[in-house]
Design an enzyme around this catalytic site. Structure first.
Site, PDB file in Angstrom:
ATOM      1  N   LYS A 279       0.842  -1.184   0.000  1.00  0.00           N
ATOM      2  CA  LYS A 279       0.000   0.000   0.000  1.00  0.00           C
ATOM      3  C   LYS A 279       0.890   1.251   0.000  1.00  0.00           C
ATOM      4  CE  LYS A 279      -4.389   1.129   2.217  1.00  0.00           C
ATOM      5  NZ  LYS A 279      -5.331   0.642   3.247  1.00  0.00           N
ATOM      6  N   GLU A 364     -18.578  -6.463  10.726  1.00  0.00           N
ATOM      7  CA  GLU A 364     -19.514  -5.760  11.607  1.00  0.00           C
ATOM      8  C   GLU A 364     -20.474  -6.702  12.320  1.00  0.00           C
ATOM      9  OE1 GLU A 364     -17.952  -2.920   8.601  1.00  0.00           O
ATOM     10  OE2 GLU A 364     -18.896  -4.901   8.454  1.00  0.00           O
ATOM     11  N   ARG A 392     -25.117  -3.329   8.094  1.00  0.00           N
ATOM     12  CA  ARG A 392     -24.774  -4.708   7.779  1.00  0.00           C
ATOM     13  C   ARG A 392     -25.039  -5.644   8.945  1.00  0.00           C
ATOM     14  NH1 ARG A 392     -19.078  -4.810   4.827  1.00  0.00           N
ATOM     15  NH2 ARG A 392     -20.239  -6.127   3.402  1.00  0.00           N
TER      16      ARG A 392
END
Length: 644
Positions: A279, A364, A392
């Protein structure tokens, strides 16, 4: 002119030689740093997928071949290669490029998945459909990474994908070891073991240098021969699922990635291609940033990598400081986040109380039910997530927390309109969803003082869940109540018989501005803030019943919002009160600045004053509207039509 200037679309990539591809990759990185530093956006993830994206579009033919991205914020390079480079000056701005895949922008964007861990399920459905339709010439490719493999939905999809060995699919694992922060959990550890297999890496480097011209040997060195890969990398988990595996592959080596993708495509079965990327690759400031590798940046100086400090104090930082203060006083308070400790304000709590902070990854549903377990054992968990992501886990809130009367505190950052992140990230669904939950209490603080107070009240609740919601951005000055009556903060006292404005959360300032403008026009309105908006405070119903016209101003869906709930309560008691609700219409909102989106929704002083003035002129104030009748429904329908 460089390679990027001459690129007319993904088909042109297939004509470039090795040197030209390297030039293109360099130009793309320079372009990303230059453009995203001006607009803000997801920089680090896209710097990490430059070579991977080039290789994908050289091997596969989009849009005939379906290329799906998970997470969607890593698609900037894909957008550039599919003809949208000239639109990056307006990235995440009104009328400009979305920060995520957008079907309205391009036929190359098949799904708009800015919520993570969904692409493999889409891919499973596409592969099944193509098989049923006999479309054997269409490939399905899913790129999954940036933490998305920590989501449970991914593993549900893999379970089904592995059962369809006759349905070709290429699953590219973009493994950069991170989501926002470093990825956590058992699967992350497994990938780390693959990344750090020194025997494999040293042999791979030697092979690339000495034996690359010999395709059979190079084939083996990339793990495509079963015996070789078993010696150097632990692949048991993938084989246990029945999935073929290629890798690890250097995700910044275009030739290596392209070679692996072509071989995977030839298998005509589900294949995982494991690409190791970094990244922030190619931008030293991002590479050195241990926190999140410049995952998402504000407008900044590309030379220094520094952003101008945001003016004022953010809602998130107010919550973060108060949670530490509460944690100092109570050792039963623990914190949970779903892969976002920094953005939700939990990083500082985790530094102060590392044994009491849990990052569960992009999961979640698990976060919520794990919190229920913590609460059942006598602790007081605080679950901090973006409002949009709690959608969610609604079933878990309902059945695992509320039905068991678990004392879990949910702190919803980025509630209401967020703006530039687009339709999926507006936190507009939480109020109508969560007010359905029996026993749940919800607060919408209007300023820093009421946020601190709501958090302290929430951790004292012992018989069910509580929710605190606040918006993105900077918190304004404290708005002091003139008086408190029945749990309601009176922010402005109007004339008897005048309209009543109920302004919730960050809309309190707007409510006061509207009342001030109405006063200039000769109408004195009362402004109240209930702070705790669910369940409906009986004192609010009683107060509203004494007024002919009530207006609610709320930063959430009107459908199922406070105005709708209040209107029903007034009907139930036969009150002759007209209720006019100002909030967010029930539709997906285009991206733009927060102010632009709020204006589209009619949440401006001008629109509200004009609408209320018309209602007053029509006789809504001082006249009986009839039991159960309110103008709010009429206003809602009219505004929806106006904004369509």
């Amino acid at each position: 002119m460089g390679q990027l200037d001459n690129l007319t679309g993904p088909a042109a990539l297939k004509k470039l030689n090795h040197g030209e591809l390297l030039d293109l990759a360099r130009e793309i990185r320079e372009f990303l740093i230059h453009k995203v530093s001006r607009t803000g956006g997801h920089l680090g993830p896209n710097l990490g997928v430059v070579e991977l994206t080039i290789a994908l579009h050289r091997v596969f033919t989009s849009p005939r071949d379906s290329i799906l991205w998970d997470t969607g914020h890593q698609t900037y390079v894909h957008k550039m290669l599919t003809g949208r480079a000239d639109r990056f000056d307006a990235l995440r701005k009104r009328g400009g490029l979305s920060g995520y895949p957008s079907r309205a922008e391009s036929e190359h964007d098949l799904i708009e998945n800015s919520h993570a861990s969904t692409a493999l399920s889409y891919a499973d459905g596409l592969a099944k459909a193509y098989a049923l339709q006999g479309a054997t010439d269409r490939a399905v490719v899913a790129v999954i990474g940036d933490g998305a493999l920590t989501g449970g939905m991914t593993w549900e999809a893999l379970n089904n994908i592995a059962a369809g060995q006759d349905r070709p699919m290429v699953i590219v694992v973009n493994d950069n070891g991170r989501s926002y922060a470093p990825t956590v959990g058992g699967f992350a550890a497994h990938l780390a073991a693959l990344r750090t297999s020194h025997r494999y890496e040293s042999l791979l480097r030697w092979g690339k240098k000495v034996l690359a011209p010999a395709p059979v040997v190079y084939d083996a060195l990339h793990g495509l021969k079963k015996g070789m890969k078993d010696v150097f990398t632990p692949q048991g988990m993938y084989e246990g699922l029945g999935l073929k595996y290629i890798g690890p592959v250097d995700g910044h080596d275009i030739d290596a990635v392209e070679f692996a993708l072509r071989r995977a495509h030839q298998f005509r079965a589900p294949v995982i291609v494991h690409c190791v990327t970094r990244k922030g690759e190619g931008y030293p400031h991002a590479e050195k940033d241990e926190a999140d590798r410049f995952h998402a940046v504000r407008v900044m100086d590309p030379e220094t990598g520094r952003s101008a400090p945001a003016p004022g104090t953010s809602w998130t930082s107010v919550f973060a400081k108060e949670l530490i203060a509460v944690g100092e006083e109570r050792d039963d308070v623990v914190a949970i986040t779903a892969a976002m400790p920094g953005p939700t304000g939990l990083s500082s709590f985790a530094e102060r109380f590392p044994e009491r902070a849990f990052d569960v990854g992009i999961a979640e549903q698990h976060a919520v039910t794990s919190a229920a377990g913590l609460a059942t054992a006598g602790l007081r968990p605080v679950v901090a997530v973006y409002s949009t992501f709690l959608n969610r886990a609604f079933d878990q809130v309902l059945m695992d927390v509320a039905m068991h009367r678990c004392s879990v505190v949910f702190v919803l950052d980025r509630a209401g309109v967020t703006g530039d992140d687009g339709a999926s990230h507006n936190g507009m669904w939480d109020v109508p969803l969560l007010t359905l939950v029996p026993g749940l209490r919800m607060a919408a603080p209007r300023d820093a003082a009421t946020l601190r107070g709501a958090l302290r009240e929430a951790v004292e609740v012992t018989d069910g869940p509580t929710v605190i919601r606040f918006p993105k951005g900077q918190v304004g000055p404290d708005i002091h109540a003139l008086a408190v009556s029945g749990g309601l903060d009176i922010l402005r006292q109007g004339a008897p018989g005048g309209p009543l404005l109920i302004a919730t959360g960050s809309m309190a300032g707007l409510g006061l501005a509207v009342a001030g403008r109405l006063s200039e026009l000769g109408t004195e309105a009362t402004v109240v803030d209930p702070t705790w908006i669910a369940p409906l405070n009986p004192a609010l119903t009683a107060l509203a019943a004494r007024h002919s016209l009530v207006a609610t101003v709320e930063d959430n869906l009107r459908t199922g919002g406070l105005g709708a709930v209040l209107n029903q309560a007034l009907q139930d008691i036969g009150a002759a009160t007209a209720v006019c609700s100002f909030g967010i219409p029930r539709r997906f909102l285009e991206h733009g600045s927060r102010g632009e989106v709020l204006a589209d929704c009619g949440l401006t002083e001008e629109h509200i004053v004009r609408t209320l003035t018309e209602r007053i002129a029509d006789g809504a104030v001082g006249h009986q509207a009839g039991p159960g009748h309110g103008h709010g429904h009429e206003h809602t329908e009219a505004l929806d039509k106006e904004q369509s």
